[in-house]
Design an enzyme around this catalytic site. Structure first.
Site, PDB file in Angstrom:
ATOM      1  N   CYS A 110       0.842  -1.191   0.000  1.00 59.45           N
ATOM      2  CA  CYS A 110       0.000   0.000   0.000  1.00 59.45           C
ATOM      3  C   CYS A 110       0.880   1.245   0.000  1.00 59.45           C
ATOM      4  O   CYS A 110       1.909   1.287   0.677  1.00 59.45           O
ATOM      5  CB  CYS A 110      -0.903  -0.014   1.237  1.00 59.45           C
ATOM      6  SG  CYS A 110      -1.858   1.506   1.478  1.00 59.45           S
ATOM      7  N   HIS A 146      -8.649  -3.157   2.048  1.00 56.90           N
ATOM      8  CA  HIS A 146      -7.573  -2.503   2.797  1.00 56.90           C
ATOM      9  C   HIS A 146      -7.691  -0.976   2.694  1.00 56.90           C
ATOM     10  O   HIS A 146      -7.650  -0.270   3.708  1.00 56.90           O
ATOM     11  CB  HIS A 146      -6.221  -2.972   2.256  1.00 56.90           C
ATOM     12  CG  HIS A 146      -5.043  -2.272   2.872  1.00 56.90           C
ATOM     13  ND1 HIS A 146      -4.237  -2.864   3.823  1.00 56.90           N
ATOM     14  CD2 HIS A 146      -4.533  -1.023   2.668  1.00 56.90           C
ATOM     15  CE1 HIS A 146      -3.283  -2.016   4.184  1.00 56.90           C
ATOM     16  NE2 HIS A 146      -3.442  -0.885   3.488  1.00 56.90           N
ATOM     17  N   GLU A 147      -7.845  -0.480   1.472  1.00 55.52           N
ATOM     18  CA  GLU A 147      -7.885   0.970   1.288  1.00 55.52           C
ATOM     19  C   GLU A 147      -9.150   1.585   1.902  1.00 55.52           C
ATOM     20  O   GLU A 147      -9.119   2.714   2.405  1.00 55.52           O
ATOM     21  CB  GLU A 147      -7.789   1.328  -0.200  1.00 55.52           C
ATOM     22  CG  GLU A 147      -6.533   0.808  -0.894  1.00 55.52           C
ATOM     23  CD  GLU A 147      -5.239   1.258  -0.227  1.00 55.52           C
ATOM     24  OE1 GLU A 147      -5.224   2.335   0.411  1.00 55.52           O
ATOM     25  OE2 GLU A 147      -4.232   0.508  -0.327  1.00 55.52           O
ATOM     26  N   HIS A 181      -2.001   1.736   9.277  1.00 51.79           N
ATOM     27  CA  HIS A 181      -1.498   0.389   9.046  1.00 51.79           C
ATOM     28  C   HIS A 181      -1.333  -0.357  10.361  1.00 51.79           C
ATOM     29  O   HIS A 181      -1.048   0.233  11.403  1.00 51.79           O
ATOM     30  CB  HIS A 181      -0.160   0.430   8.312  1.00 51.79           C
ATOM     31  CG  HIS A 181      -0.315   0.676   6.852  1.00 51.79           C
ATOM     32  ND1 HIS A 181       0.587   1.401   6.110  1.00 51.79           N
ATOM     33  CD2 HIS A 181      -1.282   0.300   5.974  1.00 51.79           C
ATOM     34  CE1 HIS A 181       0.187   1.457   4.845  1.00 51.79           C
ATOM     35  NE2 HIS A 181      -0.942   0.789   4.740  1.00 51.79           N
ATOM     36  N   HIS A 216      -8.465   2.605   5.358  1.00 50.72           N
ATOM     37  CA  HIS A 216      -7.853   3.934   5.486  1.00 50.72           C
ATOM     38  C   HIS A 216      -8.901   5.042   5.378  1.00 50.72           C
ATOM     39  O   HIS A 216      -8.854   6.014   6.129  1.00 50.72           O
ATOM     40  CB  HIS A 216      -6.795   4.130   4.400  1.00 50.72           C
ATOM     41  CG  HIS A 216      -5.533   3.355   4.613  1.00 50.72           C
ATOM     42  ND1 HIS A 216      -4.896   3.265   5.837  1.00 50.72           N
ATOM     43  CD2 HIS A 216      -4.782   2.628   3.744  1.00 50.72           C
ATOM     44  CE1 HIS A 216      -3.811   2.530   5.715  1.00 50.72           C
ATOM     45  NE2 HIS A 216      -3.712   2.121   4.453  1.00 50.72           N
TER      46      HIS A 216
END
Length: 449
Positions: free
Chosen positions: A85, A219-220, A229, A223
């Site tokens: 990432c 995953h993104e 992380h 954020h």
């Protein structure tokens, strides 16, 4: 110098300072990597002392689960070159020692629970409907373990936007995509609400060749909700994307991180008479507080109480009436009689049951599943308490703990209920066996409740 290092050097204005020779070039590229991913602050990379460089390397090695040598050895260089990432690793080893909560201090969080998202574009070789299904599944991962709700906006504005770009896309050269490998995607913390993906990668919707789009999107999205992380290797929020496998995609580290942001901060409320006690995550209990100071208009001696993970509201039951509060504000139309909706008078226990996404009331040998919107019992209920294998009638309180179990209470006893197995898996004396209940004063060893 490789294309990624060249682009990063240009972005930082450091091209003229690149040292000649393989060793100097490798160190310079490592410095640029550590700068990009948040392991250095100021001053500029060219002014790093050997001690600063070694400390930053050890922080990176800790996150990458490598030996903490502080030396730019072959395994460290190899790890720096792996696809990952593009968002910085703000949670360094030193930061992890300083604080327990793993979410963005500068990015904050969304101050609403219903969020829209939009898939702006996607790779031309992927079927549109399959991309949308993968994105929907990625958002559902987070909604299933938090009080957040997502729905897709096909056009127009949205809280979170997912876009595929080539190379430089006006995020600054430091964020420019560099083709296959390297940074596959990056995202911005709330409330900018954007996730960007490298359109030059070979993306896949299945477990075959290419980067699995579902895992990277999930995953993104983490954020865009405010999560940094994770240093846990098995976590979805690890900077090096986990592989899709038969294991559950979210680890407990991911789940607790998002719940720290969007659930009711894991405080425990204990009610007795016209007072309540607040017990923090650490097990420290407050002094008794009058009910009316927190929830104006609430009478003493309530029968049951529940907090909804879906709406973020508190529900209180006494006799045949119900009170609903958003924070400390009584919702319009409350208190109201509940008998018209089929709810029992003087319920024993109330809780929000995440698997059903409904309130559940317990009364004697039966339980009632209740709609929050109408406060009516759902069709085909009440049902026998035998559905909750091992749970006795007459419990007087319940809560879902951050360990994933539901705990039921009556007098000095507790019952630990496994939500997956739908059965009681342990029982005992809560004062002696559950320190997080806050029942012992840390200094005097006196029972507080």
């Amino acid at each position: 110098m490789g294309a990624r290092a060249l682009r990063a050097a240009l972005a930082l204005g450091l091209l003229a300072a690149v040292q000649p020779g393989p060793a100097g070039r490798q160190r310079r590229e490592a410095e640029l990597f550590l700068q990009k991913y948040g392991y250095f602050g100021q001053p500029a990379p060219g002014e790093r002392s050997p001690a600063d460089f070694g400390a930053a390397l050890r922080d990176f090695q800790w996150v990458a689960h490598l030996p903490l040598s502080g030396v730019l050895d072959a395994p460290t260089v190899h790890q720096m070159g792996l696809p990952r990432c593009g968002t910085a690793d703000a949670e360094s080893r030193r930061a992890a020692r300083r604080r327990r909560k793993r979410y963005s201090q500068h990015g904050g969080k969304w101050y609403k629970r219903h969020l829209t998202y939009r898939v702006v574009n996607w790779p031309s070789y992927l079927p549109q409907h399959e991309v949308r299904l993968a994105v929907k599944a990625a958002f559902e991962l987070w909604s299933n373990v938090s009080s957040l709700v997502f729905w897709e906006a096909r056009d127009g504005p949205a809280d979170i936007r997912l876009t595929f770009f080539h190379g430089d896309h006006n995020d600054g050269l430091n964020n420019a995509f560099d083709g296959p490998g390297g940074a596959l995607a990056h995202a911005f913390f709330p409330r900018r609400g954007e996730a960007h993906f490298d359109n030059d990668e070979r993306w896949s919707l299945h477990s075959g060749k290419g980067r699995n789009l579902f895992v990277v999107v999930a995953h993104e999205v983490g954020h865009t909700l405010g999560l940094e992380h994770s240093p846990v290797k098995s976590a979805l929020m690890s900077p090096y994307y986990k592989k899709l496998s038969k294991d559950f995609v979210l680890s407990w580290d991911d789940i607790l991180a998002v719940q720290n942001l969007y659930d009711v901060d894991h405080n425990l409320y204990i009610f007795k008479g016209n007072h309540y006690w607040l017990v923090s995550v650490s097990g420290n209990a407050s002094e008794p507080q009058p009910l009316h100071t927190r929830w104006p208009g609430l009478p003493p001696g309530i029968d049951a109480a529940a907090w909804s993970e879906l709406s973020g509201k508190f529900y209180f039951f006494k006799g045949g009436r119900c009170w609903c509060y958003k924070g400390s504000t009584l919702e319009q139309g409350f208190p109201q009689k509940c008998s018209a909706g089929g709810l029992p008078r003087h319920p024993d226990t109330a809780l929000y049951f995440q698997q059903l996404r409904h309130l559940v009331l317990f009364k004697g040998p039966k339980y009632f599943v209740v709609s929050e919107e109408t406060l009516h019992v759902e069709p085909y209920y009440p049902r026998s308490l035998r559905d909750w294998d091992g749970l006795p009638p007459g419990t007087t309180g319940a809560l879902r703990h951050r360990d994933g179990f539901i705990y039921f209470f009556r007098d000095d006893q507790y019952w630990q209920f496994d939500q997956a197995k739908l059965q009681v898996v342990a029982t005992g004396k809560w004062a002696a066996e559950l320190p997080w209940m806050g029942c012992w004063d840390a200094n005097g060893g006196q029972v507080l409740f």
